[in-house]
Design an enzyme around this catalytic site. Structure first.
Site: not given
Length: 184
Positions: A10, A42, A56, A135, A169, A172
């Site tokens: 996320t 999400k 979110g 993250s 990331c 992601t």
């Protein structure tokens, strides 16, 4: 007690610009080094009592759904008062023994107000009309802050910020859910 690898995933970013707020989130959920799902949703539109709210979440999915249900109940009890509902949720989250164990964060907006709600009892309003969690949240936040003064819409900024976060990331991805909401 056995150790399980942590669930990761996320990145959620919210951008307020030009009379609208856009909340975008990626779809990746990972367990350790394995991608479990790439198309999780999400970012959600809530309609408690006819109000239009976009939320979110980052963190544990089950925990986030619990918080979204509690938020909807708070919004129904305090119609048209997003800040009050968020503060009441944060108070409960901090003081209720069951809720204290929840591992999630929320970004919530009604188009006029924009908040990050945490389990530490925080209800935070972004200073620069941009906020992010998860993250890859810091990457998306930095990218969106760098783009906010450009001649781009809120949605373009959110999408570009998410693309940059996905490039950096490993938790992601580029499978986005984007919700837009205008001012009240």
């Amino acid at each position: 007690m056995s150790e399980f690898p942590g669930w990761h995933g996320t990145t959620i970013v919210a951008v307020r610009k030009g009379g609208e707020v856009v909340v975008a989130g990626d779809g990746q959920v990972s367990l350790g080094q394995t991608v479990i799902k790439g198309t999780a949703r999400k970012v959600r539109r809530l309609q408690p009592g006819g109000a239009e709210i976009v939320a979110g979440f980052a963190g544990s999915t089950a925990d986030a759904f619990t918080l979204l249900e509690r938020l909807e109940a708070k919004l129904e009890a305090t119609p048209g008062q997003l800040q009050r509902a968020c503060v009441e949720l944060a108070k409960d989250w901090r003081t209720d023994k069951y809720l204290q164990k929840l591992e999630a964060m929320l970004i919530v907006t009604d188009g006029a107000e924009l908040y990050v709600v945490t389990g530490a009892g925080d209800v935070l309003e972004p200073e620069h009309d941009v906020t992010a969690i998860g993250s890859g949240g810091n990457y998306a936040l930095a990218a969106a802050r760098a783009l906010i003064d450009q001649d781009l819409s809120a949605e373009d900024i959110a999408r570009r910020a998410m693309a940059i976060a996905a490039d950096i990331c490993v938790y992601t991805n580029g499978s986005l859910t984007v919700e837009r909401i205008g001012p009240r």
